[in-house]
Design a protein around this motif. Structure first.
Motif, PDB file in Angstrom:
ATOM      1  N   LYS A  74      20.484 -22.344 -21.848  1.00 26.50           N
ATOM      2  CA  LYS A  74      20.208 -20.967 -21.433  1.00 26.50           C
ATOM      3  C   LYS A  74      19.613 -20.135 -22.561  1.00 26.50           C
ATOM      4  CE  LYS A  74      23.636 -20.885 -17.793  1.00 26.50           C
ATOM      5  NZ  LYS A  74      24.789 -20.198 -17.218  1.00 26.50           N
ATOM      6  N   SER A  88      15.944 -19.230 -22.453  1.00 26.38           N
ATOM      7  CA  SER A  88      15.429 -18.273 -21.469  1.00 26.38           C
ATOM      8  C   SER A  88      14.673 -17.113 -22.115  1.00 26.38           C
ATOM      9  CB  SER A  88      16.551 -17.748 -20.580  1.00 26.38           C
ATOM     10  OG  SER A  88      17.447 -16.959 -21.318  1.00 26.38           O
ATOM     11  N   ALA A 141      10.990 -17.578 -21.841  1.00 25.38           N
ATOM     12  CA  ALA A 141      10.410 -17.784 -20.506  1.00 25.38           C
ATOM     13  C   ALA A 141       9.163 -16.946 -20.260  1.00 25.38           C
ATOM     14  CB  ALA A 141      11.459 -17.520 -19.428  1.00 25.38           C
ATOM     15  N   CYS A 188      15.463 -25.449 -18.939  1.00 32.34           N
ATOM     16  CA  CYS A 188      15.861 -24.093 -18.613  1.00 32.34           C
ATOM     17  C   CYS A 188      15.170 -23.692 -17.313  1.00 32.34           C
ATOM     18  CB  CYS A 188      15.461 -23.134 -19.741  1.00 32.34           C
ATOM     19  SG  CYS A 188      16.115 -21.464 -19.547  1.00 32.34           S
ATOM     20  N   GLU A 194      14.313 -20.152 -15.184  1.00 29.58           N
ATOM     21  CA  GLU A 194      14.321 -18.706 -15.334  1.00 29.58           C
ATOM     22  C   GLU A 194      13.348 -18.073 -14.337  1.00 29.58           C
ATOM     23  OE1 GLU A 194      15.893 -15.537 -16.156  1.00 29.58           O
ATOM     24  OE2 GLU A 194      16.524 -17.068 -17.577  1.00 29.58           O
TER      25      GLU A 194
END
Length: 181
Positions: free
Chosen positions: A54, A57, A60, A141, A143
């Motif tokens: 995470k 993120s 992203a 990940c 997102e």
């Protein structure tokens, strides 16, 4: 009565962005993608150890922007999760890190894992293999990123950005470096 209950729940979600359970609709959507991805891995002939990171993120938005440049250049597409059958991995670099990336439009029923089933199957079949390291581990990940229209006039769009970190030089990574003599 059931219709009224649905309407009330839907209205609460539309107004607050949160489902009555307290989980935001974006979190429910990301959970739906992860659920579909894990189910696809379990049904696959290949075995992957998916490790969600995470902390990635925060990258992203930059990953999406780099990916959309590849779309503009005609090298890849924004995929429709319910219609996709094959995904070509697109590598993007953010800072010193490389990521294999696939970007999807958001379906109407995005909180339902079934909406992501075809996308998950395509990711497992044509994507995860390239980003595994230390055997079969894939650091990934999921997102949601809202992207404003380039001209500032059009509508903003939500994209599901799914990316896997490249581990070049590690066992299973893409680049092999010979030992120093």
């Amino acid at each position: 009565m059931a219709e009224l209950l649905f309407y009330c729940k839907f209205s609460a979600t539309a107004l607050t962005g949160y489902w009555p359970s307290g989980i935001s609709s974006s979190e429910q959507t990301k959970n739906a993608v992860k659920t579909a991805l894990k189910a696809a891995v379990e049904q696959s002939e290949d075995s992957y150890n998916l490790v969600e990171n995470k902390a990635l993120s925060v990258k992203a938005r930059a990953i999406l922007e780099a990916y959309l440049k590849e779309v503009e250049a005609g090298y890849t597409d924004v995929f429709e999760p319910q219609n996709v059958t094959h995904i070509w991995p697109t590598d993007v670099t953010v800072g010193d890190d490389g990521f294999g990336t696939a970007v999807f439009s958001m379906p109407e029923n995005a909180v339902d894992p079934q909406a992501w089933k075809r996308a998950a199957n395509a990711l497992v079949a044509n994507f995860l293999y390239y980003y595994q390291y230390n055997g079969n581990t894939v650091e990934y990940c999921v997102e949601i990123v809202k992207q404003e229209a380039a001209d500032g006039q059009g509508e903003a769009a939500d994209y599901m950005v799914i990316f896997a970190k490249k581990h070049d030089g590690e066992e299973g990574g893409e680049i092999w470096t010979p030992p120093a003599l």
